[in-house]
Write a protein that holds these residues in place. Structure first.
Motif, PDB file in Angstrom:
ATOM      1  N   MET A 199     117.566   9.975 -60.304  1.00 53.74           N
ATOM      2  CA  MET A 199     117.240   9.176 -59.115  1.00 53.74           C
ATOM      3  C   MET A 199     118.240   8.040 -58.927  1.00 53.74           C
ATOM      4  SD  MET A 199     114.445  10.399 -57.637  1.00 53.74           S
ATOM      5  CE  MET A 199     113.562   9.072 -56.824  1.00 53.74           C
ATOM      6  N   LEU A 200     118.644   7.416 -60.032  1.00 52.14           N
ATOM      7  CA  LEU A 200     119.605   6.322 -59.947  1.00 52.14           C
ATOM      8  C   LEU A 200     120.945   6.819 -59.432  1.00 52.14           C
ATOM      9  CD1 LEU A 200     120.250   3.345 -60.533  1.00 52.14           C
ATOM     10  CD2 LEU A 200     120.896   4.018 -62.850  1.00 52.14           C
ATOM     11  N   CYS A 201     121.376   7.982 -59.908  1.00 47.86           N
ATOM     12  CA  CYS A 201     122.648   8.554 -59.443  1.00 47.86           C
ATOM     13  C   CYS A 201     122.598   8.879 -57.951  1.00 47.86           C
ATOM     14  CB  CYS A 201     122.988   9.810 -60.243  1.00 47.86           C
ATOM     15  SG  CYS A 201     123.436   9.491 -61.962  1.00 47.86           S
ATOM     16  N   ILE A 202     121.458   9.411 -57.524  1.00 48.67           N
ATOM     17  CA  ILE A 202     121.293   9.715 -56.095  1.00 48.67           C
ATOM     18  C   ILE A 202     121.372   8.430 -55.279  1.00 48.67           C
ATOM     19  CG2 ILE A 202     119.668  10.538 -54.340  1.00 48.67           C
ATOM     20  CD1 ILE A 202     118.629  12.539 -56.424  1.00 48.67           C
ATOM     21  N   GLY A 203     120.694   7.383 -55.760  1.00 50.16           N
ATOM     22  CA  GLY A 203     120.726   6.105 -55.046  1.00 50.16           C
ATOM     23  C   GLY A 203     122.120   5.520 -54.969  1.00 50.16           C
ATOM     24  N   GLY A 241     127.111   5.581 -47.933  1.00 47.69           N
ATOM     25  CA  GLY A 241     126.435   5.142 -46.721  1.00 47.69           C
ATOM     26  C   GLY A 241     125.622   6.223 -46.060  1.00 47.69           C
ATOM     27  N   VAL A 242     125.190   7.207 -46.835  1.00 52.69           N
ATOM     28  CA  VAL A 242     124.435   8.338 -46.303  1.00 52.69           C
ATOM     29  C   VAL A 242     122.942   8.046 -46.377  1.00 52.69           C
ATOM     30  CG1 VAL A 242     123.849  10.767 -46.654  1.00 52.69           C
ATOM     31  CG2 VAL A 242     126.215  10.007 -46.901  1.00 52.69           C
ATOM     32  N   TRP A 295     119.121   4.383 -49.518  1.00 49.63           N
ATOM     33  CA  TRP A 295     119.392   4.314 -50.961  1.00 49.63           C
ATOM     34  C   TRP A 295     118.322   3.531 -51.705  1.00 49.63           C
ATOM     35  CZ3 TRP A 295     120.012  -0.493 -53.130  1.00 49.63           C
ATOM     36  CH2 TRP A 295     120.295  -1.552 -52.262  1.00 49.63           C
ATOM     37  N   HIS A 296     117.562   2.692 -50.965  1.00 54.48           N
ATOM     38  CA  HIS A 296     116.527   1.895 -51.633  1.00 54.48           C
ATOM     39  C   HIS A 296     115.460   2.779 -52.268  1.00 54.48           C
ATOM     40  CE1 HIS A 296     118.267  -0.787 -48.545  1.00 54.48           C
ATOM     41  NE2 HIS A 296     118.014  -1.762 -49.423  1.00 54.48           N
ATOM     42  N   THR A 297     115.149   3.900 -51.611  1.00 55.73           N
ATOM     43  CA  THR A 297     114.058   4.751 -52.092  1.00 55.73           C
ATOM     44  C   THR A 297     114.343   5.347 -53.476  1.00 55.73           C
ATOM     45  OG1 THR A 297     113.424   5.274 -49.815  1.00 55.73           O
ATOM     46  CG2 THR A 297     112.614   6.737 -51.563  1.00 55.73           C
TER      47      THR A 297
END
Length: 237
Positions: free
Chosen positions: A23-27, A34-35, A55-57
């Motif tokens: 999840m951290l890598c995705i964020g 900026g996606v 990205w906050h989620t």
């Protein structure tokens, strides 16, 4: 918590840490590029609703999973206040329960299991200098073969091996300290200040990572070279 419970706890901790890292890598990826992710949610009785995930989620999800993992890792049962003898009993019972799950039988501070051709022995040895303020003990391990016992231990010439061999009657004998990376004599200590759960964590680690692999290294009588480990460090026993 028993052996299976500890294993499940560790596995749950690892899974949560891996998911948190993902999840951290995705964020981080969404933040750097900026996606944003947009999806359409259709309610059964309402018009479609558009949701945008930034990205906050995933960052928030990573923090939540990390917190859950830490809670699981350090969640330990609360114990009543114990004196030094009660702590000793608690630790010895935990060792017995651990070995019982691997089919070891118990007599006093001796444990034994047979695979048919050879036997596995363990003994909890108390320090002769134990007193009311401190209890120390170590673990002695042995690999038993009936041939060795009949040749070297059958002083009455019975021709029949013991039903419950002891570690000191074994062909191969080791002490827990010899199996550790430091190769130094290892004594566990219990005092009035000892946290028994922390001590048990250390002992369980040694049983899992060193004692059990030592036993599994011997499967048949041909694996056993008599006396290969006895008194390897002079004067230790």
């Amino acid at each position: 918590m028993n052996r299976n419970g500890n294993r499940i706890q560790r596995q749950g901790f690892i899974i949560l840490m891996v998911c948190s890292a993902i999840m951290l890598c995705i964020g981080i990826f969404m933040f750097v590029t900026g996606v944003d992710s947009t999806s359409i949610v259709t309610g059964r009785y309402s018009s479609p609703t558009e949701w945008t995930i930034t990205w906050h989620t995933p960052f928030f999800g990573a923090v939540v999973l990390l917190a859950l993992g830490i809670m699981i890792r350090f969640d330990k049962p609360s114990l009543p206040k114990m004196d030094i003898q009660e702590k000793r009993k608690f630790i010895f019972d935990k060792i017995a329960d651990f070995l019982k799950e691997d089919d070891f039988k118990k007599r006093g501070n001796h444990f034994f299991k047979s695979n048919g051709s050879i036997g596995y022995c363990m003994n909890i040895q108390n320090d002769k200098w134990n007193n009311a303020r401190q209890i120390r003990f170590t673990l002695n391990l042995g690999i038993y073969t009936e041939r060795f016992w009949l040749e070297h231990e059958d002083f009455k010439h019975s021709g029949v091996g013991p039903a419950f061999p002891k570690e000191y009657e074994c062909a191969v004998r080791e002490r827990i300290g010899d199996l550790l990376p430091t190769n130094e004599d290892r004594w566990y200590s219990i005092t009035s200040d000892t946290d028994v759960m922390n001590l048990w964590d250390d002992i369980e680690h040694d049983l899992t990572d060193y004692v059990m692999p030592f036993f599994t290294g011997y499967n048949t009588e041909s694996d056993v070279v008599p006396n290969q480990c006895i008194y390897r460090k002079g004067g230790k026993r």
